[in-house]
Write an enzyme that holds these catalytic residues in place. Sequence first.
Site, mmCIF file in Angstrom:
data_model
loop_
_atom_site.group_PDB
_atom_site.id
_atom_site.type_symbol
_atom_site.label_atom_id
_atom_site.label_comp_id
_atom_site.label_asym_id
_atom_site.label_seq_id
_atom_site.Cartn_x
_atom_site.Cartn_y
_atom_site.Cartn_z
ATOM 1 N N CYS A 111 108.396 12.533 5.430
ATOM 2 C CA CYS A 111 108.267 11.965 6.792
ATOM 3 C C CYS A 111 108.183 10.441 6.787
ATOM 4 C CB CYS A 111 107.059 12.554 7.495
ATOM 5 S SG CYS A 111 107.107 14.347 7.574
ATOM 6 N N HIS A 258 104.458 7.920 12.996
ATOM 7 C CA HIS A 258 105.106 9.201 12.734
ATOM 8 C C HIS A 258 104.553 10.230 13.724
ATOM 9 C CE1 HIS A 258 106.547 12.775 10.953
ATOM 10 N NE2 HIS A 258 105.433 13.107 10.337
ATOM 11 N N ASN A 288 107.808 17.410 15.533
ATOM 12 C CA ASN A 288 107.800 16.598 14.310
ATOM 13 C C ASN A 288 109.158 16.731 13.608
ATOM 14 O OD1 ASN A 288 107.500 15.569 11.745
ATOM 15 N ND2 ASN A 288 105.548 16.586 11.324
HETATM 16 O O1 UT7 Z 1 104.664 15.363 8.891
HETATM 17 C C1 UT7 Z 1 103.482 15.825 8.331
HETATM 18 C C2 UT7 Z 1 103.390 17.260 8.694
HETATM 19 N N1 UT7 Z 1 102.120 17.859 8.733
HETATM 20 C C3 UT7 Z 1 101.118 17.545 9.561
HETATM 21 O O2 UT7 Z 1 101.107 16.584 10.264
HETATM 22 C C4 UT7 Z 1 99.983 18.522 9.576
HETATM 23 C C5 UT7 Z 1 98.659 17.925 9.951
HETATM 24 N N2 UT7 Z 1 97.768 18.997 10.371
HETATM 25 C C6 UT7 Z 1 97.764 19.453 11.632
HETATM 26 O O3 UT7 Z 1 98.488 18.941 12.467
HETATM 27 C C7 UT7 Z 1 96.833 20.583 11.954
HETATM 28 O O4 UT7 Z 1 96.050 20.894 10.822
HETATM 29 C C8 UT7 Z 1 97.589 21.866 12.430
HETATM 30 C C9 UT7 Z 1 98.183 21.629 13.805
HETATM 31 C C10 UT7 Z 1 98.682 22.236 11.462
HETATM 32 C C11 UT7 Z 1 96.614 23.029 12.531
HETATM 33 O O5 UT7 Z 1 95.551 22.699 13.393
HETATM 34 P P1 UT7 Z 1 94.056 22.972 12.925
HETATM 35 O O6 UT7 Z 1 93.193 22.565 14.043
HETATM 36 O O7 UT7 Z 1 93.848 22.276 11.603
HETATM 37 O O8 UT7 Z 1 94.036 24.538 12.788
HETATM 38 P P2 UT7 Z 1 93.674 25.440 11.528
HETATM 39 O O9 UT7 Z 1 94.705 25.363 10.483
HETATM 40 O O10 UT7 Z 1 92.240 25.163 11.139
HETATM 41 O O11 UT7 Z 1 93.706 26.901 12.151
HETATM 42 C C12 UT7 Z 1 92.777 27.303 13.161
HETATM 43 C C13 UT7 Z 1 93.108 28.716 13.569
HETATM 44 C C14 UT7 Z 1 93.307 29.665 12.385
HETATM 45 O O12 UT7 Z 1 92.790 30.926 12.768
HETATM 46 P P3 UT7 Z 1 91.321 31.388 12.274
HETATM 47 O O13 UT7 Z 1 91.405 31.389 10.781
HETATM 48 O O14 UT7 Z 1 90.367 30.368 12.823
HETATM 49 O O15 UT7 Z 1 91.184 32.733 12.883
HETATM 50 C C15 UT7 Z 1 94.801 29.776 12.264
HETATM 51 O O16 UT7 Z 1 95.207 31.003 11.684
HETATM 52 O O17 UT7 Z 1 94.355 28.735 14.277
HETATM 53 C C16 UT7 Z 1 95.222 29.712 13.708
HETATM 54 N N3 UT7 Z 1 96.604 29.276 13.900
HETATM 55 C C17 UT7 Z 1 97.287 29.494 15.027
HETATM 56 N N4 UT7 Z 1 96.950 30.147 16.160
HETATM 57 C C18 UT7 Z 1 97.881 30.195 17.139
HETATM 58 C C19 UT7 Z 1 97.385 28.566 13.047
HETATM 59 N N5 UT7 Z 1 98.583 28.330 13.611
HETATM 60 C C20 UT7 Z 1 98.542 28.901 14.852
HETATM 61 C C21 UT7 Z 1 99.468 28.982 15.899
HETATM 62 N N6 UT7 Z 1 99.102 29.636 17.014
HETATM 63 N N7 UT7 Z 1 100.693 28.442 15.831
#
Ligand code: UT7
Length: 332
Positions: A111, A258, A288
């Site tokens: 990225c 980004h 993204n």
């Molecule tokens: O270019 C670089 C690319 N990468 C990034 O920029 C990633 C940076 N990270 C992020 O943007 C965030 O970490 C995410 C958006 C990817 C995830 O957000 P988060 O607040 O860190 O969520 P999490 O991974 O802690 O997941 C929270 C919950 C989980 O469920 P449980 O375990 O609490 O029951 C996930 O399984 O949300 C669940 N989950 C979803 N639920 C609905 C994960 N993806 C989804 C989804 N829809 N798409």
Amino acid sequence: MTIKISGTGRALPEHKVTNQKLQELVETSDEWIRERTGIGERRISTGDTVVSLAAEACRKALEMAGKAASEVELILVATCSPEYLLPCCACQVQSIIGAVHGAAFDLNAACAGFLFGLDTAYAYLQSGLYKNALIVGSEVLSKLVDWKDRSTCVLFGDGAGAVFVETVPEELICDNGRKAGIEAILQGADGAKGGILSCQERPVQNAFLTEQEMPDSYVHMNGQEVYKFAVKKVPACIQAALEKAGLTVEDIDLFLLHQANERIIRSVAKRLKADLSKFPMNLQRVGNMSSATIPVLLDELNRDGRIQKGDRLVLSGFGAGLTYGATVLVWG
Ligand code: UT7
């Protein structure tokens, strides 16, 4: 002498995919995606390739700069999602747009790739080796994500953005007294954290090895770790670049970050104690697009007249690698 961006361009696939549409594919919701990322929809290829999008973005950048393709001396394509390993995308773009005199190669800093490409071109132009360059960030990430993995497939989109940079012999002093050009560059990498955002190609395999299982070739990500890295590293990197240029946050008119996640951008603005209105965003509409996010945003702002001569910009990104960088420039 001044090195300035004299043309920008972008190309996006026609096909829009809304969060509602994704609910049909994985267990997710518009509310979750908007709350956690800010993304509302993204463009997904129905045949566009990294090369076709890059070529279209380049044509538009050249048209704005008033240059013929035959005048281009260097083409750099930043991508982590090429269709071919050989030939590289830049050579294919060279052929499509007819930039027959241009040297051409790809680079991959995920990225942060466009930024690293811009910095590389700057170093070439500064040395006098070339007088101009096309730099493109182009991605078709939709082929690298697992459309059954809700933690990644909702984040990414496809697209390309390009800039044409050139050396002009005289110093360009803008009406506000600022000298146009790049004022500071900071680049870095933390390879030890590479495993938290990866996508494997072919493993070592040849006639002298017993057969192994092929790994899947999807993007795998520890989102929380990437998030933590970004919210710490990006502001620190911007501060360091500003210090290098002898500037402070108050001296900056726009921060083009980004476009990975609205929460990351808000957090960076807060840590820098900068007004959020200086952080334009388009991720709500395009998601993204990895290396394409910064040049696509730059082109949108430029064509909308939201960047004026003399404006001082910070471009900053982070990505798989992990890589990060910031570039400070005055628009000329
Ligand atoms: O270019 C670089 C690319 N990468 C990034 O920029 C990633 C940076 N990270 C992020 O943007 C965030 O970490 C995410 C958006 C990817 C995830 O957000 P988060 O607040 O860190 O969520 P999490 O991974 O802690 O997941 C929270 C919950 C989980 O469920 P449980 O375990 O609490 O029951 C996930 O399984 O949300 C669940 N989950 C979803 N639920 C609905 C994960 N993806 C989804 C989804 N829809 N798409």
